[in-house]
Design a protein around this motif. Structure first.
Motif, PDB file in Angstrom:
ATOM      1  N   SER A  97       0.821  -1.204   0.000  1.00  0.00           N
ATOM      2  CA  SER A  97       0.000   0.000   0.000  1.00  0.00           C
ATOM      3  C   SER A  97       0.859   1.259   0.000  1.00  0.00           C
ATOM      4  CB  SER A  97      -0.961  -0.010   1.186  1.00  0.00           C
ATOM      5  OG  SER A  97      -0.224   0.032   2.383  1.00  0.00           O
ATOM      6  N   ALA A 157      -7.797  13.701  -2.727  1.00  0.00           N
ATOM      7  CA  ALA A 157      -7.502  12.273  -2.763  1.00  0.00           C
ATOM      8  C   ALA A 157      -7.073  11.792  -1.380  1.00  0.00           C
ATOM      9  CB  ALA A 157      -6.410  11.992  -3.794  1.00  0.00           C
ATOM     10  N   ILE A 168      -8.867   8.966   0.913  1.00  0.00           N
ATOM     11  CA  ILE A 168      -8.181   7.785   1.431  1.00  0.00           C
ATOM     12  C   ILE A 168      -8.326   7.709   2.950  1.00  0.00           C
ATOM     13  CG2 ILE A 168      -5.913   6.704   1.715  1.00  0.00           C
ATOM     14  CD1 ILE A 168      -5.215   7.842  -1.064  1.00  0.00           C
ATOM     15  N   TYR A 175      -5.681  -6.011  -2.902  1.00  0.00           N
ATOM     16  CA  TYR A 175      -6.697  -5.321  -2.098  1.00  0.00           C
ATOM     17  C   TYR A 175      -6.049  -4.185  -1.322  1.00  0.00           C
ATOM     18  CZ  TYR A 175     -10.690  -4.789   1.081  1.00  0.00           C
ATOM     19  OH  TYR A 175     -11.752  -4.301   1.788  1.00  0.00           O
ATOM     20  N   SER A 176      -5.000  -4.518  -0.578  1.00  0.00           N
ATOM     21  CA  SER A 176      -4.475  -3.495   0.315  1.00  0.00           C
ATOM     22  C   SER A 176      -3.635  -2.461  -0.417  1.00  0.00           C
ATOM     23  CB  SER A 176      -3.674  -4.134   1.444  1.00  0.00           C
ATOM     24  OG  SER A 176      -2.612  -4.870   0.905  1.00  0.00           O
ATOM     25  N   SER A 177      -3.127  -2.814  -1.615  1.00  0.00           N
ATOM     26  CA  SER A 177      -2.318  -1.804  -2.290  1.00  0.00           C
ATOM     27  C   SER A 177      -3.137  -0.989  -3.282  1.00  0.00           C
ATOM     28  CB  SER A 177      -1.107  -2.450  -2.973  1.00  0.00           C
ATOM     29  OG  SER A 177      -1.525  -3.420  -3.891  1.00  0.00           O
ATOM     30  N   LEU A 178      -4.159  -1.608  -3.887  1.00  0.00           N
ATOM     31  CA  LEU A 178      -4.899  -0.869  -4.913  1.00  0.00           C
ATOM     32  C   LEU A 178      -6.077  -0.078  -4.354  1.00  0.00           C
ATOM     33  CD1 LEU A 178      -5.052  -3.278  -7.980  1.00  0.00           C
ATOM     34  CD2 LEU A 178      -3.753  -1.175  -7.731  1.00  0.00           C
ATOM     35  N   TYR A 179      -6.750  -0.647  -3.357  1.00  0.00           N
ATOM     36  CA  TYR A 179      -8.002  -0.042  -2.906  1.00  0.00           C
ATOM     37  C   TYR A 179      -7.845   1.416  -2.484  1.00  0.00           C
ATOM     38  CZ  TYR A 179     -12.732  -1.835  -2.325  1.00  0.00           C
ATOM     39  OH  TYR A 179     -14.043  -2.139  -2.500  1.00  0.00           O
ATOM     40  N   PRO A 180      -6.871   1.717  -1.611  1.00  0.00           N
ATOM     41  CA  PRO A 180      -6.749   3.124  -1.217  1.00  0.00           C
ATOM     42  C   PRO A 180      -6.500   4.031  -2.413  1.00  0.00           C
ATOM     43  CG  PRO A 180      -5.383   1.710   0.159  1.00  0.00           C
ATOM     44  CD  PRO A 180      -5.901   0.851  -0.939  1.00  0.00           C
ATOM     45  N   MET A 181      -5.671   3.552  -3.339  1.00  0.00           N
ATOM     46  CA  MET A 181      -5.393   4.381  -4.507  1.00  0.00           C
ATOM     47  C   MET A 181      -6.642   4.625  -5.334  1.00  0.00           C
ATOM     48  SD  MET A 181      -1.798   3.101  -5.998  1.00  0.00           S
ATOM     49  CE  MET A 181      -2.206   3.688  -7.623  1.00  0.00           C
ATOM     50  N   VAL A 226      -9.731   4.613  -4.312  1.00  0.00           N
ATOM     51  CA  VAL A 226     -10.610   5.552  -3.606  1.00  0.00           C
ATOM     52  C   VAL A 226     -10.087   6.968  -3.784  1.00  0.00           C
ATOM     53  CG1 VAL A 226     -11.439   6.279  -1.351  1.00  0.00           C
ATOM     54  CG2 VAL A 226     -11.421   3.860  -1.939  1.00  0.00           C
ATOM     55  N   GLY A 227      -8.779   7.139  -3.633  1.00  0.00           N
ATOM     56  CA  GLY A 227      -8.195   8.461  -3.821  1.00  0.00           C
ATOM     57  C   GLY A 227      -8.482   8.997  -5.220  1.00  0.00           C
TER      58      GLY A 227
END
Ligand code: ATP
Ligand code: ATP
Ligand code: VIB
Ligand code: MG
Ligand code: MG
Lengths: 256, 317, 271, 256, 271
Positions: free
Chosen positions: A9, A225, A229, D87-93, D95-96
């Motif tokens: 992440s 953004a 997040i 999941y943990s690396s793409l999701y925040p991005m 959402v941002g």
């Protein structure tokens, strides 16, 4: 794995920023088209107070609009998901309403509610209630009759069924919709601010773009953004607590 | 004492020329005239007219050409101008040296970028007629206002239309040397039209003549102060809006004074806010021809009733 | 004695499938009825008819001598599938009825401690007190079934409906629970309807065993077992009359299954 | 019931239009603030050809952008829903990215791809892929391990599991997300057209609004809403066929 | 004969719950094993260990004399819960394995007709051919279980794992399916592991019956039943040796259940 995940992440965004920077420098992209991350960082740093001033307003209107959307969206979802009549009469209208760009509606709100906070809250709300309603409605409509029968056999009323089965069972999808909706709430606030406000990231952005200060515009985008997040992280924590039962994956071989 | 509240909308985000009211606020000219003014940024001249007509604001600063157009389209809900701020319209066609366009006649057959709502674009028919160009030969490309300069620099269009005071400085911000910018202003090319004015609804004016009078007085005082000391005006604006770019806006203000928009021989001779009925008639007539509507009566467009005597509105030497 | 449940010429069809047809059956208030019959004959459907979860296609279902037109609220039901709510722990699942039925739902906050104790007592009886805070998917099949049984009992319903409640249990746990159930029933004298495939179970627990025909199901035979003294125990199993009854029921069901038998036998030559 | 339902889907909009008309007349709302339905109808009728010309373009860009979004969103959802790392690396991005108003990004697209169809398609795509990805991901993440085990015990690979279980099981939610996404696709196309295009409802609307022809603006909005509803109806038909198994509600007493 | 399945000192814990501990068991290739034991003792867990659905916490699971580290693909499994896919009809559910396992998955289009016939044959055997196009929720509990059984057989797996496949069936359907299963097994001689609560079922079908202890489960006794001649039939049931074995197993399981017995008895006084 957890450490690996946490690394991911962080690693991916860093990689992306690096590529972006390299592209801007390498292809000599003019900064008024797409400013390089370094320029954005400088703009961010130089305007820290102004950005804080505007972003706190945006965060406020977004959170309020979003909170209203959660309540209203959930209620609407319950209505649409539990009554066939509501489903067939409301759904098409909701889709129609949501297909309309809200940019066209904000001016009306401004005439009625004046410039500033209220239209921003309303726009954030209008953009974000629909995904919540849709997912809650789908959650309710797809309850296994077997589970519903457990409650019906106890003489439960419709409201009991929604509360004891509908809501818990659609919780994973409620959280999914929250992730979609919070982004829309931000977009709504900012759009409204772009069209009518003296404060907020939207205002900052129009002002900056009117003066062709594109890196400041992007600094605003970066802050939005980041706030998105941050909200996501909060939901993710709540979600983890409340829907663990639904994501009890296996840990062996395929999957995980 | 009890000050009367007034909601005032500008035409655009805060710019150098708006320091007229920035100074009126800072130096308490509004208060001295019994007014408590709240000043908001605007979202385009056309939008400001609508907000006045809808009652969202009491007084607006907007392009007189937009006023004429709105009045022609909405004959039963016209807005009325009561003070001339700009003696000249900043409507222009702007292009870059590399395009090879040096005079209006060169525009024939070219690609010009502008928003649909741009008043320069809407008035282009009149400009074309005055310069013997076939307006049908122009290839218009529609785009958002802040995309214009980018598109011009990128070469996706060969010219853009808009306010010179906006586009020139956007181009400079985009790194174009000032010498490369070619401005063909409408006013200097056969269309001697008026520019932005203060407006309000006729019934509001009728009910609150004191407010209008006071607002005009404060505006004149602010203008005088600004012409005397532009730097003070910029400081006043920055106190209102921390993002206000003093350096850029100083240059913009100098440009507006230099090009005879805010400071002009007519104003110098007849006092600020002066309206030459013949020129205003031309402005109205030109607009009505462009929009193919019946020309609204002049008294439906503007009034000079609230102007103080010329002696009280002379700009500084 | 009055009949708590009465089915008069009831049929039920799911679309084109006729599950139950011309079914007549009565269950006296305070009595224990068992229903046996071949797989797919409509036993579970019968349960849904009696509780009002399904409307009869024709005929009438009477509870307390009144025709019903929707779910009745005097029921505790253990479905054939445990149907535990996956977001609730064992204890919370058992407590569910108390959150819904009257008057307990209104006392739920005030009496929570008492209710939890009641639930824990039941869990203790079925040997699951140490799993109170486990989720259903952390339980074995038989454990889930026992939790479901507790859930059907917790609110002390007037009508207890059990659809193969012991199917996934080993012989001993099963027989133990027979005795538990009998004890509770003797104490409270609610009305019970038990669906089962185990004929000994049916005869051991019930006052009357109803045999259903092949689909579309009908009651083709009702065997009265009141002659076996209560409380019944191991001695009942060795009572010759008891075993005679088992044999009799077996024969009856075998007769009912004949049509399928033929089909199956012809098919067996195919693969 | 079906007839009653069909009645509802007609009656409610009619009622709303009636109230709207009454409010406009009753409160004397000026037509440049909110035109009455009758005025909109007239504007619609008078400009039928122009509206057709513009709306066909909008429909085209929307449908293309949406189609791309469905494919990309589903793939992204599969990735995010089946790999914890993704999941943990793409999701925040994601959402941002989605919190950022696309109005600010369209200009960049215009610079790169020129004015017109391509930016509109891209904007429609950018706005609409996220809900699809989120719902597909949630669908996959909440598969009951029991069902997954059925396939795993057969030696199925991850792709098999997604195809045979993941997709069918999350189909109701995929359709839910389509309803959300199609509205966003329309919004995206129109926004892009508003910023830079010579054809499309967005262009029509800016043009009309520049000329103070507000009832024509609203005629444009009505057409967008109508197209949104038309798309919804198409999905609803497909959905009914494909997800009947998931909405087998009961028909007695409470529920239904 | 080689061992197809071999468990060496296997333990499995779910978090704090130790389900299986120090379990040792071997199943010879081509033989039929049965596993019995009290509810919750870890039988289903054992099944998941053997198929590789769950990793052993310690010890090793060997299939074909190789230690496994993930799901093995020689298995046909009928889970304790039928676990039918609700979006597939009965027939489509039965066909599922053929869409997944090699080499059938690559022939699925080409040989579809043949595969459908194979599936229909199986459905006919269990009496469900007329329900081929019904959805799982349109089937009764016992019918679903039979479909699940067909699904585990369709791809003719080398290792057949059955977790209480007949629990929801009436005695006759059940006994009939015993014979069906025996016939198929005698024909193909795959390896089978059957979990059941029915001791007669275990003894009738298996070559070797493993008795598991209370949780944490271990194999405490293995009874060889190869002495009963194949094919077994009604005569087997009346073989005194057979019934002696049943009694022996009963006693063994009762002994294993003792700890819970005590708990239950003390608890029974509570309510
Ligand atoms: N929801 C449904 N839709 C359509 N058909 C159904 C439904 N539920 C049951 N049936 C059909 O009704 C018949 C009776 O089913 P039911 O579940 O009552 O049988 P049962 O006696 O409980 O069988 P089992 O002993 O196997 O549980 C079956 O043929 C079944 O296919
Ligand atoms: N997914 C899980 N998470 C946590 N604990 C589990 C899980 N699955 C099973 N258990 C525990 O492991 C033990 C053994 O369970 P298992 O399902 O193997 O029993 P079983 O012998 O099949 O019982 P039954 O005959 O009742 O089906 C039980 O105590 C159960 O609570
Ligand atoms: C000197 C001056 N500069 C910029 C603007 C703002 N502006 C640029 S484009 C546009 C839209 C016209 O309808 C407006 C208002 C102005 N009004 N006067
Ligand atoms: Mg049943
Ligand atoms: Mg088990």
């Amino acid at each position: 794995m957890t450490r690996f995940e946490r690394l991911g992440s962080v690693f991916l965004p860093v990689l992306l920023i690096f590529i972006w920077q390299a592209a801007c420098v390498g292809f000599k992209i003019p900064s008024f088209v797409l400013p390089a991350p370094s320029e954005i960082a400088i703009a961010l740093w130089d305007n820290l107070y102004i950005i804080w001033f505007h972003s706190s307003q945006t965060l406020l209107t977004t959170v309020i609009g979003f909170a209203v959307a959660v309540v209203f969206g959930a209620l609407l979802g319950i209505l649409v998901g539990s009554s066939r009549f509501a489903y067939s009469s409301l759904y098409p209208m909701l889709v129609g309403f949501n297909s309309v760009p809200k940019v066209a509606i904000v001016p009306i709100l401004v005439v009625w509610f004046g410039i500033g906070t209220v239209p921003a809250i309303l726009t954030a709300f209008m953009l974000s209630f629909f995904p919540i309603a849709v997912n809650v409605a789908t959650g309710l409509a797809t309850i296994e009759p077997e589970l519903r029968d457990v409650l019906r056999s106890l003489g439960a009323n419709q409201l009991d069924i929604v509360r004891k089965i509908g809501i818990p069972r659609s919780l994973p999808y409620l959280f999914a919709s929250l992730k979609i909706s919070i982004t829309l709430a931000f977009v709504g606030s900012v759009i409204s601010e772009t069209l009518a406000s003296n404060r907020g990231i939207g205002t900052l952005m129009t002002q900056a773009s009117a003066n062709f200060r594109v890196s400041l515009v992007f600094a605003g985008l970066v802050v939005i953004a980041a706030m998105g997040i941050a909200m996501y992280v909060i939901f993710a924590i709540i979600e983890k607590r409340m829907t663990a039962w639904a994501v009890r994956g296996t840990t062996f071989g395929v999957g995980g | 004492q009890d000050l009367k509240p007034v909601k005032f909308s500008l035409d655009w985000t805060l710019q150098g020329n708006h320091a007229i009211w920035g100074l009126a606020l800072k130096n308490k000219y509004f208060e001295q005239n019994g007014l408590k003014v709240s000043m908001d940024r605007g979202y385009g001249s056309g939008d400001t007219v609508v907000k006045i007509a809808a009652g969202a604001y009491d007084i607006g600063f907007t392009d007189v050409n937009s006023v004429i157009k709105f009045n022609a389209e909405n004959p039963d809900r016209t807005v009325l101008a009561f003070y001339q701020v700009f003696d000249k319209t900043p409507n222009s066609i702007i292009t870059l040296k590399k395009s090879g366009i040096t005079k209006p006649a060169d525009l024939a057959g070219k690609k010009i970028g502008a928003p649909e709502s741009d008043s320069s674009r809407m008035m282009f028919g009149a400009f074309a007629k005055a310069n013997s160009i076939d307006p049908a030969s122009i290839n218009w490309v529609t785009m958002a206002p802040n995309l214009r300069e980018t598109m011009l620099v990128q070469g996706q269009v060969e010219a853009i239309s808009g306010f010179s005071s906006t586009s020139v400085f956007n181009l400079i911000s985009a790194g174009v040397p000032q010498d490369d910018i070619v401005v063909m202003s409408y006013a200097d090319n056969g269309l001697d039209l008026y520019g932005s004015v203060l407006v309000a609804m006729p019934d509001y004016i009728a009910k609150n003549p004191d407010i209008i009078k006071g607002f005009v007085k404060a505006t004149i005082s602010g203008t005088v102060d600004l012409l005397k000391d532009p730097a003070a005006g910029m400081t006043a604006m920055q106190e209102i809006e921390p993002m206000f770019d003093t350096k850029l806006e100083t240059a913009r203000l100098a440009f507006l004074m230099d090009k005879g928009v805010l400071k002009s021989p007519a104003f110098d001779k007849n006092g600020l806010g002066y309206v030459d009925p013949a020129r205003m008639d031309l402005t109205i007539k030109t607009n009505s021809e462009v929009y193919k509507v019946a020309a609204p009566a002049a008294e439906k467009v503007y009034t000079t009733e609230f102007l103080p005597p010329a002696s009280e509105r002379m700009p500084p030497k | 004695m009055k009949n708590l449940v009465e089915l008069v010429n009831v049929s039920l069809s799911y679309g084109k499938t006729l599950a139950v047809s011309d079914l007549n059956m009565t269950v006296a208030a305070g009595s224990f009825a068992a229903v046996v019959g071949p797989s797919g004959c409509g036993k579970s459907s019968l349960m849904k008819l009696v509780t009002g979860l399904m409307p009869a296609t024709s005929g009438s279902v009477l509870i307390d001598e009144k025709e019903i037109d929707g779910p009745v609220n005097i029921v505790g039901m253990a479905f054939q599938n445990p149907n535990l709510l996956p977001w609730r722990t064992t204890l919370e699942n058992v407590l569910l009825p108390l959150e819904v039925v009257r008057p307990e739902r209104h006392q739920f906050r005030a009496k929570r401690k008492e209710f939890v104790e009641r639930a824990m007592d039941l869990l203790r009886i079925v040997g699951l007190d140490s799993f109170a805070d486990h989720y259903p998917w952390q339980l074995s099949g038989g454990m889930q079934q026992r939790v479901s049984l507790c859930r059907s009992l917790i609110h002390q319903p007037r009508l207890l409906m059990l659809d193969e409640p012991f199917g996934a249990l080993d012989a001993f746990t099963r027989e133990e629970l027979w005795d538990v159930l009998q004890t509770i029933w003797l104490e409270r004298k609610f009305t019970a309807i038990l669906v089962t495939h185990d004929l000994r179970e049916a005869l051991y627990l019930a006052d009357k065993v109803h045999v259903m025909s092949n689909r579309p199901g009908r009651v083709v035979r009702s065997v009265d077992t009141t002659e076996f003294a209560r409380p019944r125990d191991e001695h009942t199993f060795i009572d010759p009359k008891f075993n005679e009854n088992v044999m009799e029921l077996r024969a009856e069901i075998r007769a009912q299954r004949l049509p399928v038998d033929i089909k199956t036998t012809t098919a067996e030559t195919t693969p």
